[in-house]
Design a protein around this motif. Structure first.
Motif, PDB file in Angstrom:
ATOM      1  N   ILE A   1       0.838  -1.201   0.000  1.00 34.04           N
ATOM      2  CA  ILE A   1       0.000   0.000   0.000  1.00 34.04           C
ATOM      3  C   ILE A   1       0.875   1.254   0.000  1.00 34.04           C
ATOM      4  CG2 ILE A   1      -1.725   1.276   1.334  1.00 34.04           C
ATOM      5  CD1 ILE A   1      -2.704  -1.531   2.372  1.00 34.04           C
ATOM      6  N   VAL A   2       1.921   1.230   0.823  1.00 34.49           N
ATOM      7  CA  VAL A   2       2.834   2.377   0.865  1.00 34.49           C
ATOM      8  C   VAL A   2       3.453   2.594  -0.513  1.00 34.49           C
ATOM      9  CG1 VAL A   2       5.007   3.267   1.815  1.00 34.49           C
ATOM     10  CG2 VAL A   2       3.324   2.204   3.337  1.00 34.49           C
ATOM     11  N   ASN A   3       3.829   1.513  -1.179  1.00 37.07           N
ATOM     12  CA  ASN A   3       4.390   1.637  -2.527  1.00 37.07           C
ATOM     13  C   ASN A   3       3.389   2.273  -3.492  1.00 37.07           C
ATOM     14  OD1 ASN A   3       7.073   0.234  -3.838  1.00 37.07           O
ATOM     15  ND2 ASN A   3       6.717  -0.395  -1.718  1.00 37.07           N
ATOM     16  N   ARG A   4       2.161   1.821  -3.425  1.00 33.84           N
ATOM     17  CA  ARG A   4       1.154   2.323  -4.358  1.00 33.84           C
ATOM     18  C   ARG A   4       0.869   3.814  -4.134  1.00 33.84           C
ATOM     19  NH1 ARG A   4      -1.850   4.900  -6.420  1.00 33.84           N
ATOM     20  NH2 ARG A   4      -3.811   4.507  -7.544  1.00 33.84           N
ATOM     21  N   PHE A   5       0.887   4.219  -2.858  1.00 37.82           N
ATOM     22  CA  PHE A   5       0.507   5.599  -2.530  1.00 37.82           C
ATOM     23  C   PHE A   5       1.690   6.411  -2.005  1.00 37.82           C
ATOM     24  CE2 PHE A   5      -3.407   3.097  -2.234  1.00 37.82           C
ATOM     25  CZ  PHE A   5      -4.255   3.845  -3.031  1.00 37.82           C
ATOM     26  N   ALA A   6       2.895   6.002  -2.405  1.00 37.24           N
ATOM     27  CA  ALA A   6       4.102   6.628  -1.850  1.00 37.24           C
ATOM     28  C   ALA A   6       4.101   8.148  -2.000  1.00 37.24           C
ATOM     29  CB  ALA A   6       5.341   6.044  -2.523  1.00 37.24           C
ATOM     30  N   ASN A   7       3.593   8.620  -3.101  1.00 34.78           N
ATOM     31  CA  ASN A   7       3.649  10.066  -3.320  1.00 34.78           C
ATOM     32  C   ASN A   7       2.546  10.825  -2.581  1.00 34.78           C
ATOM     33  OD1 ASN A   7       5.885   9.803  -5.047  1.00 34.78           O
ATOM     34  ND2 ASN A   7       4.522   9.205  -6.727  1.00 34.78           N
ATOM     35  N   THR A   8       1.557  10.093  -2.100  1.00 33.50           N
ATOM     36  CA  THR A   8       0.498  10.742  -1.315  1.00 33.50           C
ATOM     37  C   THR A   8       0.887  10.795   0.163  1.00 33.50           C
ATOM     38  OG1 THR A   8      -1.242  10.101  -2.855  1.00 33.50           O
ATOM     39  CG2 THR A   8      -1.917  10.449  -0.577  1.00 33.50           C
ATOM     40  N   ILE A   9       1.621   9.769   0.607  1.00 32.91           N
ATOM     41  CA  ILE A   9       1.993   9.681   2.030  1.00 32.91           C
ATOM     42  C   ILE A   9       3.264  10.506   2.259  1.00 32.91           C
ATOM     43  CG2 ILE A   9       2.630   8.115   3.908  1.00 32.91           C
ATOM     44  CD1 ILE A   9       1.308   5.838   2.161  1.00 32.91           C
ATOM     45  N   THR A  10       3.140  11.594   2.990  1.00 28.89           N
ATOM     46  CA  THR A  10       4.314  12.454   3.202  1.00 28.89           C
ATOM     47  C   THR A  10       4.942  12.248   4.577  1.00 28.89           C
ATOM     48  OG1 THR A  10       2.815  14.226   3.817  1.00 28.89           O
ATOM     49  CG2 THR A  10       3.635  14.220   1.550  1.00 28.89           C
ATOM     50  N   GLY A  11       4.361  11.378   5.376  1.00 29.03           N
ATOM     51  CA  GLY A  11       4.998  11.088   6.655  1.00 29.03           C
ATOM     52  C   GLY A  11       4.313   9.931   7.345  1.00 29.03           C
ATOM     53  N   GLN A  12       5.109   9.097   8.003  1.00 29.93           N
ATOM     54  CA  GLN A  12       4.568   8.046   8.868  1.00 29.93           C
ATOM     55  C   GLN A  12       5.176   8.240  10.257  1.00 29.93           C
ATOM     56  OE1 GLN A  12       4.523   3.942   7.463  1.00 29.93           O
ATOM     57  NE2 GLN A  12       5.339   4.613   5.505  1.00 29.93           N
ATOM     58  N   PHE A  13       4.332   8.075  11.270  1.00 25.58           N
ATOM     59  CA  PHE A  13       4.756   8.339  12.643  1.00 25.58           C
ATOM     60  C   PHE A  13       4.341   7.168  13.524  1.00 25.58           C
ATOM     61  CE2 PHE A  13       3.599  12.050  10.292  1.00 25.58           C
ATOM     62  CZ  PHE A  13       4.597  12.975  10.553  1.00 25.58           C
ATOM     63  N   ASN A  14       5.304   6.535  14.148  1.00 23.13           N
ATOM     64  CA  ASN A  14       4.992   5.391  15.014  1.00 23.13           C
ATOM     65  C   ASN A  14       5.557   5.590  16.411  1.00 23.13           C
ATOM     66  OD1 ASN A  14       3.834   3.539  12.964  1.00 23.13           O
ATOM     67  ND2 ASN A  14       5.890   3.617  12.099  1.00 23.13           N
ATOM     68  N   GLY A  15       5.075   4.752  17.337  1.00 20.63           N
ATOM     69  CA  GLY A  15       5.613   4.741  18.700  1.00 20.63           C
ATOM     70  C   GLY A  15       6.223   3.383  18.984  1.00 20.63           C
ATOM     71  N   HIS A  16       6.039   2.915  20.203  1.00 21.96           N
ATOM     72  CA  HIS A  16       6.327   1.532  20.622  1.00 21.96           C
ATOM     73  C   HIS A  16       7.806   1.202  20.820  1.00 21.96           C
ATOM     74  CE1 HIS A  16       5.294  -2.666  21.245  1.00 21.96           C
ATOM     75  NE2 HIS A  16       6.132  -3.045  20.309  1.00 21.96           N
ATOM     76  N   THR A  17       8.711   1.839  20.089  1.00 20.54           N
ATOM     77  CA  THR A  17      10.109   1.416  20.143  1.00 20.54           C
ATOM     78  C   THR A  17      10.814   1.875  21.416  1.00 20.54           C
ATOM     79  OG1 THR A  17      10.763   3.386  18.955  1.00 20.54           O
ATOM     80  CG2 THR A  17      10.319   1.438  17.635  1.00 20.54           C
ATOM     81  N   HIS A  18      10.318   2.967  22.015  1.00 25.24           N
ATOM     82  CA  HIS A  18      10.911   3.560  23.219  1.00 25.24           C
ATOM     83  C   HIS A  18      12.295   4.154  22.956  1.00 25.24           C
ATOM     84  CE1 HIS A  18       8.249   0.907  26.050  1.00 25.24           C
ATOM     85  NE2 HIS A  18       7.556   1.625  25.200  1.00 25.24           N
ATOM     86  N   VAL A  19      12.802   4.016  21.765  1.00 26.30           N
ATOM     87  CA  VAL A  19      14.049   4.684  21.398  1.00 26.30           C
ATOM     88  C   VAL A  19      13.788   5.414  20.092  1.00 26.30           C
ATOM     89  CG1 VAL A  19      15.610   3.057  22.539  1.00 26.30           C
ATOM     90  CG2 VAL A  19      14.874   2.634  20.173  1.00 26.30           C
ATOM     91  N   ASP A  20      14.666   6.337  19.785  1.00 25.72           N
ATOM     92  CA  ASP A  20      14.484   7.172  18.614  1.00 25.72           C
ATOM     93  C   ASP A  20      14.986   6.434  17.383  1.00 25.72           C
ATOM     94  OD1 ASP A  20      14.130   9.309  17.034  1.00 25.72           O
ATOM     95  OD2 ASP A  20      15.855  10.434  17.778  1.00 25.72           O
ATOM     96  N   SER A  21      14.119   6.218  16.414  1.00 30.98           N
ATOM     97  CA  SER A  21      14.538   5.456  15.246  1.00 30.98           C
ATOM     98  C   SER A  21      13.736   5.896  14.020  1.00 30.98           C
ATOM     99  CB  SER A  21      14.360   3.958  15.518  1.00 30.98           C
ATOM    100  OG  SER A  21      14.954   3.194  14.505  1.00 30.98           O
ATOM    101  N   PHE A  22      14.009   5.293  12.894  1.00 32.69           N
ATOM    102  CA  PHE A  22      13.267   5.586  11.664  1.00 32.69           C
ATOM    103  C   PHE A  22      13.450   4.414  10.708  1.00 32.69           C
ATOM    104  CE2 PHE A  22      16.963   6.379   9.013  1.00 32.69           C
ATOM    105  CZ  PHE A  22      17.932   6.785   9.930  1.00 32.69           C
ATOM    106  N   GLN A  23      12.599   4.362   9.688  1.00 20.25           N
ATOM    107  CA  GLN A  23      12.718   3.316   8.673  1.00 20.25           C
ATOM    108  C   GLN A  23      12.539   3.929   7.300  1.00 20.25           C
ATOM    109  OE1 GLN A  23       9.488   1.220  10.521  1.00 20.25           O
ATOM    110  NE2 GLN A  23      10.542  -0.718  10.189  1.00 20.25           N
ATOM    111  N   VAL A  24      13.379   3.519   6.389  1.00 27.02           N
ATOM    112  CA  VAL A  24      13.241   3.937   4.997  1.00 27.02           C
ATOM    113  C   VAL A  24      12.499   2.822   4.260  1.00 27.02           C
ATOM    114  CG1 VAL A  24      14.508   4.505   2.897  1.00 27.02           C
ATOM    115  CG2 VAL A  24      15.363   5.291   5.132  1.00 27.02           C
TER     116      VAL A  24
END
Ligand SMILES: *[C@@H]1O[C@H](CO)[C@@H](O)[C@H](O)[C@H]1NC(C)=O
Ligand SMILES: *[C@@H]1O[C@H](CO)[C@@H](O)[C@H](O)[C@H]1NC(C)=O
Ligand SMILES: *[C@@H]1O[C@H](CO)[C@@H](O)[C@H](O)[C@H]1NC(C)=O
Ligand SMILES: *[C@@H]1O[C@H](CO)[C@@H](O)[C@H](O)[C@H]1NC(C)=O
Ligand SMILES: *[C@@H]1O[C@H](CO)[C@@H](O)[C@H](O)[C@H]1NC(C)=O
Ligand SMILES: *[C@@H]1O[C@H](CO)[C@@H](O)[C@H](O)[C@H]1NC(C)=O
Ligand SMILES: [Zn+2]
Ligand SMILES: [Zn+2]
Length: 601
Positions: free
Chosen positions: A427-450
């Motif tokens: 879904i992210v691939n299909r709508f990649a240009n519409t989605i300008t940011g994803q924000f998650n919690g749960h990790t308890h540390v500062d991280s990111f994913q490409v």
């Protein structure tokens, strides 16, 4: 504590001191034989306890992620798990009643020293009803599925858990690139507060239970007692929530994203009543504390027992998740409109457009957590949530909106069911240009994913920003993020990280903690934008320049004393590269590619 279903008390038998010795399987067989004898005669043979006690597995379930590699490779863990799950289901079919099953699990948990007694008893008591309901009401239930989910990390594959979400052909049109960043919204992300009403300064800081600083634990001694605000490895005081609100209000904020986890890690004694009370208290504080809108999601700690979301209206109300959906529907209503009611009541997710041009899609990604027992009952898109996501994204694309997706658990780790992550990635691939940011919690540390293009893994197409938490449970200093978001494109222009030195704050309990901005993402990593392409290049640069990873290690834990005093070695640094580049569990091509670059530099 990484909470795992008690059946898996059995499977830990592969661990402990015996794991390298040849007679390991002998002991295992002896245990199996002991149970067989016990169940046929009704008398518990003395050698059973004795054999079980040979495995001392203190806190095993809290650190399941650090399993020895040897076991992982030969698949022994999956095999033992399967035997254990089958034998439990068989015992149940043979008529073992709830009391007997609970008793057996509690005995096992204590003999193996997995957790202290009241933690074993409490956790098993609150989970057993769901597990037995699942077994009793799903005659075709395949025990191995339990292993496939809970031990996804181990690549167990007894059943083929699979389903598909229809995604329309095509591609969202390319949106405007980064514009002049002088005009931005400031969005505060607060996450993982784990507000602990039983947090008590002066109690013992290091205890044997999964959560310390509890009012009913012993008093701490000099140098080993809990401080005013919070402790590393523990949850936080109500005072720290108030303090966060005080300080956040000194910043200029336009909206707040709260990405879940209100309830404490006292996971062995949750109840609907107590969880409701703390959730209500927290939202009262947010309502009084912020003059700007707050958009919230559910964390995996909000249900009781934790992680359990059921998509089945026919279950008894004592096991249902409806109370939670109804509660948050009410608590969130101040910031929402009537039209969100239907999906919140259905599954705790919704969409809203806070300003023209920007659409938030707020997911309940906890429904795909591998520790949700209800996933055993059906192979489908839980609550048809991803299907709904596709329809909302299609509408947003048609309107030319920019979308921010809020979730609690990021995809990619062993925590999220692989098939959910795979479909989400589609879904992210299909709508990649519409989605300008994803924000998650749960990790308890500062991280990111490409996120990468499915048909060309060298192309970075989207980014998820994960975590940083108020809680210091995972040894990071308390923190939150402030995103600068372009007012026209809604692209993320930069991210400021705020934190304070928890040790120092506890040493000066009568003063406000000294909050400071630890870094701005663009400055820290020398980036001109935070667009996917630049973030993809950043990962390659990090693989080449290891001092960037060393620097990241400090940001990850916000300069906490524990992080400052530990070195992130090569395996640890490569682990970070894999975390950043993996968004479907098990799909590690980009991780392998980056590790190769790392090794060459
Ligand atoms: C086995 O251990 C359990 C839990 O400690 C105890 O309740 C039970 O009495 C023991 N049984 C025997 C036969 O020693
Ligand atoms: C798991 O098993 C299914 C068939 O049951 C197979 O199609 C799939 O490739 C297997 N996956 C792995 C990772 O081995
Ligand atoms: C709920 O909270 C009350 C008061 O803090 C406590 O006494 C009680 O044990 C809690 N219930 C459970 C199931 O933990
Ligand atoms: C992924 O790559 C394919 C083939 O090069 C291309 O058609 C598609 O637009 C790309 N997807 C994104 C999100 O850029
Ligand atoms: C945090 O504060 C403690 C106590 O004042 C101090 O020893 C420590 O060096 C500080 N940590 C950092 C990273 O400044
Ligand atoms: C590597 O990263 C460090 C820390 O971010 C930076 O100071 C240094 O200039 C970088 N070196 C190269 C060769 O890019
Ligand atoms: Zn959390
Ligand atoms: Zn969580």
């Amino acid at each position: 504590m990484s909470v795992i279903f008690v059946i898996f008390c059995y499977l830990v038998l592969v661990f402990g001191q015996e794991k390298t010795s040849n007679n390991f399987y002998d002991i295992l067989n002896k245990i199996r034989q002991g149970y067989a004898e016990y169940h046929s005669t009704g008398i518990r043979p003395g050698y059973l306890n004795e054999s079980l006690s040979r495995f001392q597995l203190a806190h095993f379930f809290r650190d399941q992620k650090t399993l020895p590699r040897k076991i992982i490779e030969d698949g022994a863990l999956c095999e033992v798990c399967n035997v254990a799950a089958e034998s439990l289901v068989q015992e149940r079919k043979n008529g073992m009643n709830n009391v007997e099953i609970r008793g057996e699990m509690e005995t096992l948990c204590k003999l193996l020293n997995i957790e202290p007694g009241r933690v074993c008893d409490g956790f098993i008591d609150i989970n057993a009803d769901i597990i037995l309901y699942v077994i009793d009401n799903n005659p075709n239930f395949s025990p191995g599925k339990l292993c496939d989910l809970l031990l996804q990390n181990q690549q167990c594959n007894f059943t083929n858990i699979d389903w598909i979400v229809d995604v329309p052909d095509g591609q969202s049109p390319i949106r405007p690139g980064p514009s002049d960043s002088s005009s931005t919204y400031k969005i505060l992300q607060v996450t993982d507060v784990h507000m602990d009403l039983l947090y008590t300064p002066g109690k013992v800081r290091t205890c044997t239970e999964p959560l310390c600083c509890q009012s009913d634990q012993e008093d701490g001694s000099e140098g080993n007692s809990c401080g005013r605000w919070a402790e590393y490895g523990s949850d936080i005081s109500v005072d720290l929530v108030d303090e966060m609100l005080r300080f956040a209000n000194t910043l200029d904020i336009n909206f707040v994203y709260f990405t879940g986890d209100i309830v404490s890690h006292r996971v062995w004694s949750t109840s609907v009543e107590n969880n409701s009370a703390v959730i209500k208290l927290f939202y009262d504080k947010l309502q009084n504390g912020f003059k700007v809108p707050v958009y919230s999601i559910l964390g995996n700690h909000e249900p009781s027992p934790l992680n359990q979301f059921v998509d089945d209206n026919s279950v008894p109300s004592s096991l249902s998740s409806q109370w939670l959906f109804d509660l948050v529907d009410q608590e969130w209503s101040k910031w929402l409109t009537e039209s969100q009611k239907e999906t919140i009541a259905k599954g705790g997710f919704y969409t809203i457009s806070p300003v023209p041009g920007l659409r938030l899609i707020v997911l309940n990604s906890n429904v795909a957590y591998t520790e949700c027992w209800w996933l055993l009952t059906q192979d489908k898109d839980p609550y048809d949530q991803l299907d709904w996501l596709v329809s909302i994204l299609s509408q947003a694309e048609a309107k030319g909106e920019s979308v921010h997706i809020l979730g609690h658990i990021p995809t990619g780790s062993g925590d999220i069911m692989k098939v959910w992550g795979r479909e989400f990635n589609k879904i992210v691939n299909r709508f990649a240009n519409t989605i300008t940011g994803q924000f998650n919690g749960h990790t308890h540390v500062d991280s990111f994913q490409v996120y990468y293009n499915i048909s060309d893994l060298s192309q970075a197409i989207n980014v998820a920003w994960n975590g940083a938490s108020l809680v210091a449970y995972d040894n990071a200093n308390p923190s939150f993020k402030v995103y600068s978001v372009d007012k026209d494109t809604f692209n993320i222009v930069d991210i400021d990280q705020w934190t304070f030195n928890l040790t120092k704050a506890n040493e000066n309990p009568n003063n406000y903690p000294e909050w400071y901005k630890i870094y701005s993402f663009r400055d820290a990593f020398g980036l001109s934008t935070l667009q996917p392409k630049d973030m993809g290049n950043l990962l390659i640069n990090m693989a080449k320049n290891h001092s960037q990873l060393a620097e990241y290690h400090l940001y990850r834990y916000k300069n906490s004393d524990i992080a400052v005093n530990t070195v992130c070695d090569q395996d640890c640094q490569k682990g970070y590269l894999c975390e950043f580049s993996t968004h479907v569990f098990g799909e590690t091509s980009n991780c392998e590619y980056l590790k190769k670059i790392y090794d060459q530099n």
